[in-house]
Every structure is written in structure tokens, then in C-alpha cells.
Design a protein around this motif. Structure first.
Motif, PDB file in Angstrom:
ATOM      1  N   VAL A   1      -3.803  -4.444   1.420  1.00  0.00           N
ATOM      2  CA  VAL A   1      -3.434  -3.624   2.583  1.00  0.00           C
ATOM      3  C   VAL A   1      -3.225  -2.105   1.935  1.00  0.00           C
ATOM      4  O   VAL A   1      -2.849  -1.707   0.868  1.00  0.00           O
ATOM      5  CB  VAL A   1      -2.068  -3.804   3.158  1.00  0.00           C
ATOM      6  CG1 VAL A   1      -1.592  -2.928   4.153  1.00  0.00           C
ATOM      7  CG2 VAL A   1      -1.906  -5.399   3.399  1.00  0.00           C
ATOM      8  N   GLU A   2      -3.844  -1.058   2.383  1.00  0.00           N
ATOM      9  CA  GLU A   2      -3.567   0.270   2.385  1.00  0.00           C
ATOM     10  C   GLU A   2      -2.425   0.632   3.085  1.00  0.00           C
ATOM     11  O   GLU A   2      -2.453   1.082   4.067  1.00  0.00           O
ATOM     12  CB  GLU A   2      -4.873   1.001   2.730  1.00  0.00           C
ATOM     13  CG  GLU A   2      -5.792   0.915   1.434  1.00  0.00           C
ATOM     14  CD  GLU A   2      -7.133   1.731   1.924  1.00  0.00           C
ATOM     15  OE1 GLU A   2      -6.785   2.421   3.033  1.00  0.00           O
ATOM     16  OE2 GLU A   2      -8.200   1.711   1.225  1.00  0.00           O
ATOM     17  N   ARG A   3      -1.403   0.922   2.225  1.00  0.00           N
ATOM     18  CA  ARG A   3      -0.331   1.568   3.190  1.00  0.00           C
ATOM     19  C   ARG A   3      -0.595   3.060   3.370  1.00  0.00           C
ATOM     20  O   ARG A   3      -1.124   3.654   2.674  1.00  0.00           O
ATOM     21  CB  ARG A   3       1.080   1.736   2.170  1.00  0.00           C
ATOM     22  CG  ARG A   3       1.706   0.246   1.860  1.00  0.00           C
ATOM     23  CD  ARG A   3       2.937   0.573   1.061  1.00  0.00           C
ATOM     24  NE  ARG A   3       3.567  -0.764   1.023  1.00  0.00           N
ATOM     25  CZ  ARG A   3       4.687  -0.916   0.229  1.00  0.00           C
ATOM     26  NH1 ARG A   3       4.792  -0.147  -0.772  1.00  0.00           N
ATOM     27  NH2 ARG A   3       5.147  -2.003   0.415  1.00  0.00           N
TER      28      ARG A   3
ATOM     29  N   ARG B   1      -1.602   0.747  -2.800  1.00  0.00           N
ATOM     30  CA  ARG B   1      -2.189  -0.251  -2.408  1.00  0.00           C
ATOM     31  C   ARG B   1      -1.226  -1.444  -2.533  1.00  0.00           C
ATOM     32  O   ARG B   1      -0.308  -1.615  -3.535  1.00  0.00           O
ATOM     33  CB  ARG B   1      -3.536  -0.547  -3.068  1.00  0.00           C
ATOM     34  CG  ARG B   1      -4.743  -0.060  -2.497  1.00  0.00           C
ATOM     35  CD  ARG B   1      -5.912  -0.193  -3.565  1.00  0.00           C
ATOM     36  NE  ARG B   1      -7.029   0.365  -2.622  1.00  0.00           N
ATOM     37  CZ  ARG B   1      -7.592  -0.535  -1.725  1.00  0.00           C
ATOM     38  NH1 ARG B   1      -7.390  -1.635  -1.635  1.00  0.00           N
ATOM     39  NH2 ARG B   1      -8.484  -0.188  -1.395  1.00  0.00           N
TER      40      ARG B   1
ATOM     41  N   MET C   1       4.770  -7.432   1.896  1.00  0.00           N
ATOM     42  CA  MET C   1       4.291  -6.884   0.623  1.00  0.00           C
ATOM     43  C   MET C   1       5.319  -6.923  -0.603  1.00  0.00           C
ATOM     44  O   MET C   1       4.942  -6.944  -1.590  1.00  0.00           O
ATOM     45  CB  MET C   1       3.686  -5.554   1.062  1.00  0.00           C
ATOM     46  CG  MET C   1       2.472  -5.613   1.775  1.00  0.00           C
ATOM     47  SD  MET C   1       1.870  -3.798   1.920  1.00  0.00           S
ATOM     48  CE  MET C   1       2.628  -3.157   3.266  1.00  0.00           C
TER      49      MET C   1
END
Lengths: 349, 351
Positions: free
Chosen positions: B12-14, B22, B280
């Protein structure tokens, strides 16, 4: 405010806060007239929780929306009946009073909290605005009240959270803020339309507990619109069951669960999988709900009813809501014959 | 079907400047279970528990990061699209919203027959019409339904179309992802009955994914409870529902209002504090430790394995055991000071 009006009738110890009387609502769409609400009557007292249950299209949400003047006219049309809040008509004068009490003396909580909040302002600002606009508080005092309220709905670090925008909050937190907005101005009635449907079960439980706590603190009446019978069993004092625009049963929740007096209620309770009874086959209600543009002249549930056996009276005469006992009402011509079937539900057969 | 150590991570790209943060969502973490022929395994859990991802992994819509899925001894976890084509016949899926999975421009008959075009050895063309009628009848739709389009049906009937379409290939396993959640109660019961009847007649296995615990109990032989991508408890329906030993299962069971509650004191409800942690950054040790009322220091350090722990069925809790004396006797406001908190919300929920 609401409470004063309530006290102005000292002869009646618990006058209903809200009365819905023979309400008829129709939607005209594409040349068809859909009967959304057909002759619904009930009253709600201060401090009680009335649950209105029904499936999609049963008219439960439209009824609630009519109370707060949110039925779009047109295509909607209130053809008959009245809604009275503390004795005064909410429908008279083009719904002037409905608009006036909405959000103040009648608070609302919807399924989707995000839709009820403005994405462009912090939640603290939105709450403070209510106090500034309705109670004439100054900026500082209003914000202090907002922070107090955020704390009251169980959000930690209320001062900090007041600066958050709706999208920064989780679904459960947003619903807490929406509840804060609903109770901000100390309403006499709170209408919660599927307040927990979009939330996860453990969060659902938190929200219901919060609603119950606030209701106990404020003494407001709560109208809980839901399709979830489990929620009703856990939280409602009284229960109104709607089917195809009509009220088919009304009574204390416990009584309705234990001694349902309408074949639809019986079918509904039997068809819910229960954790305590284990049958191979769920006793499902056969068929589909009727077309609201083309309701049968007699009982709307007749085509799916196991009990009617095509009797002429069910086919021809629309059953009125009649007294089963002091507290329970049923819209079945033959509710007296249902005693056996009630026993079956009780025994968990 | 055997699932072993199944793991799926999503990168996931925050949102952030230069997208440097990442992260990885551990959607499914080290999940193992077996599914026998003619059996229904229920998967329950809240949003983000990974139950739907497991379903998608099983039908090949996602590829696992680690672990193995074996179907009749064959490892199917890394098959190519082409290799899946043969298997598709045996493993089918039914979705929550059949409307979005049914092409609006095709008649029901065409929808049911479409899979036979790909799998052209299954039903000879001259049998198509007859077999379609059989399938419609089997799922309780009128024979003339074949000529109509999906939008002309109600939600419950559309779900029947979805089931008929899944049955067209005579599958051995159907993954049902929330198949009745969008339906009204009385219609729900009809579809659940249909699924159980089909299982009896055709000996299909189901992986039944749902958040409604009562529905899952009704239809499942065994139930797995998921929390943040891991199985916390698995066992027969009676074991999990009546002898739950993991605190999350206990909380979940108590949190869901049931129509049986009308006879139970509402005070017995365990209301969990807080919401699901950020997937996450799950808590170290036991992922449920941040919301658990039985938490000890060990739970924050050491991840509990899914083991029998003296019970008939495994549980992933260091301190697995029956629910302690329910806090029913105490008034609600006092409960908040004890281990079981009521409506207060932990700080971590929003960070």
C-alpha cells in the motif's frame, strides 16, 4: 422547549410525544402510483424505544422521513393523515413545523454518517455551529460545548478530535459524531434509521450501547428503524412490524417475540436463523412481497400467508389493526386462530 | 481442499509527500484449514479480517504471497490463468451482489449457457435447452425465466440465477461470499434453504463467508473465526458457538444481537473497546491484545499459535478458556472500571 410543552399537560402522566395518525403516502413515478405508506398509526412516549421493522419497501423509512419532513414532494404525496409532535401538526402549513423541529426537537441519525456531516468543516466546528445558530452562544462557548459533547459520546481526546474532519474518522467514530449532532439540542425524539447497518458487529454494539445510554440520560423517545430483529430483541421496548406499506402488528417487543399475533410476524421470526434452535430447513416465507403499485384489495400478505387458506375475507377485505389485548394490536382477520402457531414459535419447533 | 500457511500481503502506498511511506497490509496471515467433500466451512469475521481475500485466493482471483492451496492433492496456489480454466469447472464462486456479476444484456438462458461455450465438452449443444430448464427448476425459478433479463428479477431471484450459473459447470466446491447479506430476512431464508438442499443433492462443498453469525451457524458444519487475517479459533459449529475459548470469539458472539436476546439479560453483553487496529501496523504479539480484556504482558510479546490448548478444538489464545463469570451482576457504569470496558474507545483506533 419540548420538555416544557410536555409538562403543560399535567393531567396526563405520560402523553405521547409523537403521534402518527392514519398516514398515507404515495409516490408518483413513471405513470405509476406506488403506495409507500398506507394508513399507518402509532404513538411514541417519552423515554421509550419504539422499533419499526420491515423489509425493503415496507414503508418504515418513508414513515420516519415523513416525521422529519424529508419526503420529497413531488414525487411523494401525503394523501391523508397527520403527524403530531406534542399535540401540534407537523404537516400543517406545508410542513412548517416539521422543518422547525427537525434537528432541534427531533434529532436524526442515519445509516451513513458521512452523508450527515459536511466534509469541508471540522466536526468540532459543525457541532459548535448548532449551538451558535440555535442557542446564540459565542464562538468560544459554542466550541467548549462541542468538545463537551464529543467527550459525552465516548470519543477520547475530545479537544483534539474536535479539529478532525469527517474523513479522518473511522466509521464508528463518525457515527458517534452524527449521534452527537442529533442530541446536541436536547431533542424530545431521536429517529435512528438503520444506525448500525454499515458498521462492524463489535462497533455496532458500542453504538447501540451509546444510544441507549444517551436516551436514558436525556429521557428522549427513540424511534429505531431497522431490519435487524436481533437489534430489536436487545434494545426495543415496543415493536411495530410493517409489511407492504402497512402496519401489521404493534406491541411490547417481548410480547411480540413470544406471542406474535400476525402470520407475517410469525413467518419473519421463524425464518431468522437462531443460535438456540437448530433445524435443517428454515421455515421460509414463500413468494415475494407484492408490487406497491398494485396492492391486493384484501390483506397484502394474503398471497404468502400460510394461514389464510384463500378465505374470501382475506382476499376481499383489508384487515384493520385491531386489539389483541391491552397492549398488542394485529392486522389479521383471524389473529385469534394463531394461538397454536404462536406456541410453536415459542417451543422453537 | 487443504490450505496450509496461506498468506496474502498487499503493498500500500500511504498518502504522503514523495510516497515514501510504503506499507504492507497483512490481509491473510498463515491461515490453514481443510475442507472435506460435502462439507460447509463457515468463515466469520469483521471488515478487514481477511475472509473475502481467502475466498478470492481459493478461486484463483488472487495469488498468495506464501503458503499452499491443495485441491485433491494438486497444488493450485500458483496456477496460470490457462491452467485455472480446467479447474474453474470444479471451483465456482457466488457473490453478494449477483446483479454486478450478471451481464445486463444477456438473458438468463444465455447467462447459464455461457460457461458451456468455454467448457464445450460438458454439455452437448442439443442438451443445452433441456439442461437449462433443469437448472432453473433446481434453483426454484420458473421455466419461462430463461427468456428474461436480470433486471426483471428481484434480489432473491437474481441470487438464484447466480447460483444456477455456478451450478452449470457441476462444481465440487462453491465459495459463497456473503451470498445472502443483501437480501431481506424472509428471502434470505429461501436462499439458505436452497443452498443446503443443493448440497444434500449434489454433495457440493461450500466455503461460506459471512458476517452474520446466526446464518453461518445454521449452514456450516465447521466454523473458523478470523481476526486481522488470522484464524483465532476453528472447530465444529457447536464447539465454536457453545464452547468458545478465544476472547474475540466470545466477544463477537456476545456483541451480535440475536432474536434469542429477548429472554437474556442485556447486561451480559461484552462490548469491546476500540475498533480494529490498523492492518498495516497490527499490534505485536497477539493481534487481538489491543482490545482484549484478558490481556497479559505475554500477549503483547508472543504471538499465540492456533493449538488445541486442552480443548476439543484449537484456539489462538495463550489464556484460552471459557468466558469468566460474566459481568452481568454489576451495574453498567461500574463495569467500565473493570477489565471489560463499555463504550469508551481506545486511543489507538484513530492513529
Amino acid at each position: 422547549m419540548g420538555r416544557q410543552l410536555l409538562n403543560s399537560r399535567p393531567n396526563d402522566p405520560r402523553p405521547p410525544v409523537l403521534v402518527v395518525e392514519d398516514l398515507w403516502i404515495r409516490f408518483n413515478a413513471e405513470g405509476r402510483a406506488l403506495q409507500a405508506v398506507g394508513g399507518v398509526s402509532f404513538a411514541v412516549e417519552a423515554g421509550e424505544t419504539l422499533a419499526i421493522v420491515g423489509e425493503s419497501g415496507s414503508g418504515k423509512s418513508v414513515t420516519a422521513h415523513a416525521i422529519i419532513g424529508l419526503v420529497d414532494i413531488p414525487p411523494g404525496e401525503i394523501t391523508k393523515g397527520d403527524i403530531r409532535f406534542l399535540g401540534q401538526s407537523l404537516l400543517a402549513d406545508g410542513g412548517r413545523l416539521a422543518r422547525e423541529v427537525r434537528g432541534r426537537e427531533i434529532g436524526m441519525v442515519f445509516q451513513d454518517a458521512l452523508a450527515a456531516l459536511n466534509p469541508g468543516f471540522s466536526v468540532g466546528y459543525q457541532l459548535a455551529e448548532l449551538f451558535r445558530a440555535h442557542q446564540g452562544l459565542g464562538k468560544r462557548a459554542a466550541l467548549a460545548r462541542a468538545v463537551e459533547l464529543i467527550d459525552r459520546v465516548g470519543i477520547p481526546n475530545a479537544r483534539q478530535r474536535a479539529g478532525d474532519y469527517p474523513h479522518q474518522l473511522s466509521g464508528g467514530m463518525r457515527q458517534r459524531i452524527a449521534i452527537a449532532m442529533a442530541i446536541a439540542l436536547d431533542p424530545a425524539v431521536i429517529i435512528a434509521d438503520e444506525p448500525t447497518t454499515a458498521l462492524d458487529v463489535t462497533v455496532q454494539a458500542q453504538i447501540m450501547e451509546l444510544l441507549a445510554k444517551l436516551q436514558a440520560e436525556t429521557g428522549a423517545a427513540l424511534i429505531l428503524i431497522t431490519h435487524d430483529l436481533g437489534l430489536v430483541a436487545a434494545h426495543a421496548d415496543r415493536l411495530a412490524v410493517m409489511y407492504a406499506s402497512r402496519l401489521v402488528e404493534l406491541g411490547p417487543a417481548r410480547t411480540v417475540f413470544q406471542r406474535p399475533s400476525h402470520p407475517y410476524t410469525i413467518g419473519l421470526l421463524e425464518s431468522v436463523p437462531s443460535r438456540s434452535r437448530d433445524a435443517l430447513e428454515l421455515p421460509a416465507i414463500p413468494g415475494q412481497p407484492p408490487d406497491l403499485a398494485n396492492l391486493p384489495p384484501g390483506c397484502a400478505f394474503q398471497p404468502r400467508c400460510a394461514h389464510s387458506r384463500d378465505r374470501a375475507r382475506c382476499l376481499e377485505e383489508r384487515p384493520a389493526l385491531q386489539r389483541v389485548d391491552d397492549q398488542q394490536q394485529s392486522a389479521c382477520h383471524f389473529f385469534e386462530e394463531l394461538a397454536d402457531r404462536r406456541q410453536r414459535v415459542l417451543a422453537g419447533a | 481442499m487443504q490450505v496450509e500457511g496461506l498468506t496474502k500481503h498487499f503493498p500500500v502506498e500511504r498518502p504522503g509527500l514523495f510516497r515514501r511511506n510504503r506499507g504492507v497490509v497483512h490481509a491473510v496471515d498463515d491461515v490453514s484449514f481443510d475442507l472435506a467433500e460435502g462439507e460447509t466451512l463457515g468463515l466469520v469475521g469483521e471488515t478487514g479480517s481477511g475472509k473475502s481475500t481467502i475466498g478470492r485466493l481459493l478461486v484463483g482471483l488472487e495469488t498468495p504471497t506464501a503458503g499452499r492451496i491443495r485441491y485433491r492433492g494438486q497444488d493450485i496456489s500458483h496456477l496460470s490463468r490457462k491452467e485455472w480454466r480446467g479447474l474453474r469447472r470444479e471451483i465456482q464462486m457466488v457473490f453478494q451482489d449477483p446483479y454486478s456479476s450478471l451481464s445486463p444484456r444477456m438473458t438468463v438462458e444465455q447467462l447459464i449457457q455461457e460457461p458451456w461455450v468455454v467448457h464445450d465438452d460438458l454439455v452437448p449443444r442439443q442438451r443445452w435447452a433441456a439442461r437449462t430448464r433443469e437448472l432453473l427448476d433446481q434453483v426454484g425459478l420458473p421455466v419461462d425465466a430463461g427468456q428474461r433479463y436480470p433486471h426483471q428479477f428481484s434480489g432473491g431471484q437474481r441470487q438464484r440465477i447466480g447460483i444456477a450459473r455456478a451450478l452449470a459447470l457441476e462444481p465440487k466446491l462453491i465459495v459463497c461470499d456473503e451470498p445472502v447479506s443483501a437480501l431481506d430476512v424472509s428471502i434470505q431464508a429461501q436462499v439458505i434453504n436452497l443452498l443446503t438442499r443443493l448440497q444434500r443433492e449434489l454433495e457440493i462443498s461450500y466455503l461460506f463467508i459471512a458476517h452474520d453469525l446466526s446464518v453461518v451457524k445454521h449452514i456450516s458444519h465447521r466454523v473458523a473465526v478470523l481476526y486481522l487475517g488470522r484464524i483465532v479459533e476453528i472447530g465444529s459449529d457447536t464447539e465454536v458457538y457453545q464452547q468458545a475459548s478465544h476472547p474475540y470469539t466470545q466477544a463477537l458472539l456476545s456483541a451480535v444481537p440475536s432474536i434469542d436476546d429477548v429472554d437474556t439479560a442485556a447486561g451480559r453483553r461484552i462490548v469491546l473497546a476500540g475498533e480494529l487496529p490498523d492492518p498495516m501496523a497490527p499490534p505485536p504479539g497477539c493481534s487481538f491484545s489491543s482490545r482484549c480484556w484478558r490481556v497479559e504482558d505475554r500477549c503483547r510479546r508472543e504471538r499465540p499459535a492456533l493449538e488445541p490448548r486442552g480443548f476439543d478444538h484449537p484456539s489462538a489464545c495463550h489464556y484460552a478458556g471459557p468466558i469468566e463469570t460474566p459481568p452481568a451482576a454489576e451495574p453498567r457504569h461500574q463495569r467500565a472500571e473493570g477489565r471489560i470496558t463499555t463504550s469508551s474507545v481506545d486511543d489507538h483506533a484513530n492513529q
